[in-house]
Scaffold this motif. Structure first.
Motif, short mmCIF file in Angstrom:
data_model
loop_
_atom_site.label_atom_id
_atom_site.label_comp_id
_atom_site.label_asym_id
_atom_site.label_seq_id
_atom_site.Cartn_x
_atom_site.Cartn_y
_atom_site.Cartn_z
N GLU A 13 51.53 37.08 48.34
CA GLU A 13 51.65 37.03 46.70
C GLU A 13 50.56 37.46 46.13
OE1 GLU A 13 53.63 33.89 44.41
OE2 GLU A 13 54.49 33.15 46.56
N PHE A 14 49.48 36.96 46.28
CA PHE A 14 48.13 37.30 45.27
C PHE A 14 47.84 38.86 45.70
CE2 PHE A 14 43.64 38.33 45.52
CZ PHE A 14 43.30 38.08 44.34
N LEU A 15 47.98 39.35 46.94
CA LEU A 15 47.89 40.83 46.88
C LEU A 15 48.66 41.81 46.29
CD1 LEU A 15 46.82 40.95 50.97
CD2 LEU A 15 45.40 41.25 48.87
N GLU A 16 49.92 41.05 46.04
CA GLU A 16 50.66 41.98 45.45
C GLU A 16 50.59 42.08 43.77
OE1 GLU A 16 54.99 40.65 45.77
OE2 GLU A 16 54.70 40.84 48.04
N THR A 17 50.13 40.65 43.10
CA THR A 17 49.83 40.49 42.01
C THR A 17 48.58 40.91 41.32
OG1 THR A 17 50.88 38.58 42.08
CG2 THR A 17 49.79 38.62 40.03
N TYR A 18 47.44 41.01 42.28
CA TYR A 18 46.03 41.25 41.72
C TYR A 18 45.96 42.66 41.54
CZ TYR A 18 41.17 41.43 41.74
OH TYR A 18 39.84 41.76 41.62
N ARG A 19 45.24 42.85 40.35
CA ARG A 19 44.82 44.22 40.07
C ARG A 19 43.37 44.15 39.75
NH1 ARG A 19 48.61 44.98 41.69
NH2 ARG A 19 50.63 45.57 41.32
N PRO A 20 42.51 44.96 40.45
CA PRO A 20 41.14 44.98 40.45
C PRO A 20 40.57 45.00 39.02
CG PRO A 20 41.66 46.38 42.28
CD PRO A 20 42.84 46.19 41.44
N SER A 21 41.24 45.76 38.26
CA SER A 21 41.10 45.75 36.81
C SER A 21 40.92 44.43 36.08
CB SER A 21 41.69 46.71 35.99
OG SER A 21 43.15 46.43 36.00
N GLN A 22 41.64 43.41 36.61
CA GLN A 22 41.72 42.14 35.98
C GLN A 22 40.41 41.11 36.18
OE1 GLN A 22 44.19 40.28 34.02
NE2 GLN A 22 42.47 39.10 34.18
N PRO A 23 39.62 40.81 35.25
CA PRO A 23 38.60 40.03 35.54
C PRO A 23 39.04 38.50 35.92
CG PRO A 23 38.62 40.75 33.21
CD PRO A 23 39.93 41.36 33.79
N GLY A 24 38.44 37.90 36.66
CA GLY A 24 38.71 36.32 36.81
C GLY A 24 37.75 36.09 38.19
N CYS A 25 38.39 34.84 38.76
CA CYS A 25 37.85 34.43 40.10
C CYS A 25 39.09 33.85 40.82
CB CYS A 25 36.96 33.60 39.93
SG CYS A 25 37.22 31.92 39.36
N LEU A 26 38.81 33.81 42.00
CA LEU A 26 40.00 33.27 43.14
C LEU A 26 39.63 31.77 43.68
CD1 LEU A 26 42.36 33.77 44.82
CD2 LEU A 26 41.09 35.26 46.20
N VAL A 27 40.43 31.15 43.34
CA VAL A 27 40.49 29.63 44.12
C VAL A 27 41.13 29.63 45.03
CG1 VAL A 27 40.52 27.17 43.94
CG2 VAL A 27 39.46 28.53 42.02
N LEU A 28 40.90 29.52 46.51
CA LEU A 28 41.50 29.85 47.59
C LEU A 28 41.58 28.69 48.53
CD1 LEU A 28 43.14 32.30 49.08
CD2 LEU A 28 40.95 33.11 49.61
N ASP A 29 42.63 28.40 49.16
CA ASP A 29 42.90 27.26 50.21
C ASP A 29 42.59 28.04 51.47
OD1 ASP A 29 43.52 25.11 51.47
OD2 ASP A 29 45.76 25.66 51.55
N VAL A 30 41.90 27.32 52.31
CA VAL A 30 41.46 28.10 53.78
C VAL A 30 42.84 28.12 54.71
CG1 VAL A 30 40.22 27.99 55.87
CG2 VAL A 30 39.05 27.12 53.56
#
Lengths: 271, 208
Positions: free
Chosen positions: B40-57
């Motif tokens: 879902e993240f890979l579908e949503t994320y655009r590199p132009s969007q600034p931010g950070c990722l909090v990710l479950d292992v």
């Protein structure tokens, strides 16, 4: 729901055919007491092994509770607190505490030691009671467990807790057999159905490497294990429990690969 | 250039964990987007969007570490903060070796997470600014004519005008005119700065 036990491409071997391994009945007498004690040891060992999976599962509601509580604290410190957000958070905190309690309750019911108490039961309901726990255990092993339960099976007379223990044990064996597999390809299937003899059959099949002929020969021997840290009691105890229910526990190769363990239990008499 | 608001992407398969994180981040005024899986993240994320990722292992399907590898392959610069149940030390080591921004064990103190998220957002801002600057310089250097580019190459090699004129078969006066155009178009105030700009364009010196 299609009957998963008779896929057209892979016909199930007839009971007693060469590919099935069913152990001899254990000797009665003093051995029975030993088996009883071993049952206790094994149950504790399995619980110890499951503790890691359960710990991870408990961490989720605890994390959510901590986050929600800390968020409430911060939201309330603001001049114009949004009460709707706070209400949602409080309701979620309560729900997550119940979720954590449920996980513990299920673990405790497996750990409880008590004499065998057979009651009329629907095998699917018995499995559904522990399905969350099994799914959690599979997840902790980075595997996927699918259920394929045939509805409207005849009732059986069993001690649900003891049989659940056997199922947990077989599922865990299946997960551990696939520990070398690439995460994401670890698949386990739990089915219920009716055997050719009209017995209620539970199967647990994995996509692991399967069992070597040497392992097959000693499969149900106490203290025999293919796992470095195994007690070698799991299958021996499981076999004892299933026999005490007038049923049988056996193994056959899974198609196209892996192992399939089956439990067959007679339908309750007089139905 | 107007930058969109930074978003904290929260990827965890547990509904309660990601929604509670969303509220916690909201309580300190941070916008977040909770997502249930790596896919879902890979579908949503655009590199132009600034931010950070909090990710479950640990997640069914693509794990957090696998997602991190995929992002590295795609050249994404989004900082990743891993969150995990305890007892995942080898995973933590692997994640950090793969360039994770930080690692937190669940459950965590809110301040620990908020501090890390804010530091990750700051880092993302710095990386983006550096990339934008690099892009700006690249455009300027691309505006050079082929002849000016030749002069630029000889300039960065430290060749004097006299040698350049000889090598290019033109007069020193012509070289001087090209030099002036190179300095003007690149916006460099000195030869040293010009050399720096050219070096920063090399892929191995890329920021981030």
């Amino acid at each position: 729901m299609p009957n998963a036990l008779t896929p057209p491409s892979a016909p199930r071997p007839e009971p007693g055919s060469q590919s099935e391994t069913v152990p001899e009945a254990p000797a009665s007498g003093p051995g029975a007491t030993l088996h009883g004690r071993m049952l206790q040891v094994s149950r504790l060992a399995t619980i110890g092994e499951m503790a890691a999976g359960v710990a991870h599962e408990l961490n989720q509601p605890l994390t959510a509770i901590a986050n929600y509580a800390q968020a409430c604290d911060r939201l309330l410190a603001r001049p114009a607190a949004n009460l709707e957000d706070i209400h949602t958070a409080l309701r979620e905190i309560a729900a997550q505490a119940v979720r954590a309690g449920d996980i513990l309750r299920r673990l405790r019911s497996l750990a409880r030691s008590q004499p065998m108490r057979r009651e009329r039961a629907d095998i699917n309901a018995v499995i559904e009671e522990i399905s969350d726990l099994l799914t959690a255990d599979a997840r902790a092993h980075r595997g996927v467990l699918t259920f394929d339960l045939t509805p409207a099976l005849p009732p059986i007379s069993i001690d649900s807790v003891q049989l659940q223990h056997v199922i947990v044990n077989l599922v865990r064996n299946g997960l551990e057999a696939q520990s070398d597999a690439v995460p994401g390809t670890r698949e386990l299937r739990l089915t219920t159905g009716l055997s050719a003899d009209g017995e209620v059959e539970i199967t647990i099949s994995d996509n692991g490497p399967g069992l070597s002929p040497q392992a097959l020969e000693r499969l149900f021997d106490p203290f025999f294990s293919t796992k470095p840290e195994g007690t070698g009691l799991g299958l021996a105890i499981s076999n004892t429990v299933v026999r005490a229910h007038d049923g049988s526990l056996g193994h056959r190769p899974n198609q196209p690969c892996g192992a399939c363990f089956f439990i067959r239990l007679p339908p309750e008499r007089g139905v | 250039m107007h930058e969109p608001t930074p978003t904290v992407f929260v990827v965890d398969d547990d509904n309660a964990v990601r929604n509670s994180l969303r509220l916690l981040l909201k309580s300190v005024g941070l916008a977040s987007q909770p997502l249930g899986s790596a896919a879902e993240f890979l579908e949503t994320y655009r590199p132009s969007q600034p931010g950070c990722l909090v990710l479950d292992v640990r997640m069914p399907g693509m794990s957090g570490l696998e997602l991190q590898r995929e992002l590295n392959l795609r050249g994404a610069t989004i900082p990743v903060i891993f969150i995990t149940g305890h007892g995942d030390i080898p995973m933590a080591v692997e994640a950090m070796q793969q360039g994770a921004f930080d690692f937190l064990a669940k459950p965590f103190r809110d301040q620990e997470l908020i501090d890390r998220v804010q530091r990750a957002l700051a880092k993302d801002g710095t990386t983006r600014a550096a990339l934008t600057e690099r892009e700006r310089i690249r455009e300027r250097l691309e505006s050079l004519t082929p002849r000016e580019r030749e002069v630029l190459s000889l300039m960065t090699q430290g060749k004097p005008n006299k040698i350049m004129a000889h090598e290019l078969g033109v007069s020193q006066r012509t070289v001087e005119i090209h030099r002036a155009r190179v300095m003007e178009k690149s916006g460099a105030s000195s030869l040293a700065q010009l050399v720096r700009m050219v070096m920063d364009q090399e892929p191995e010196n890329a920021a981030g």
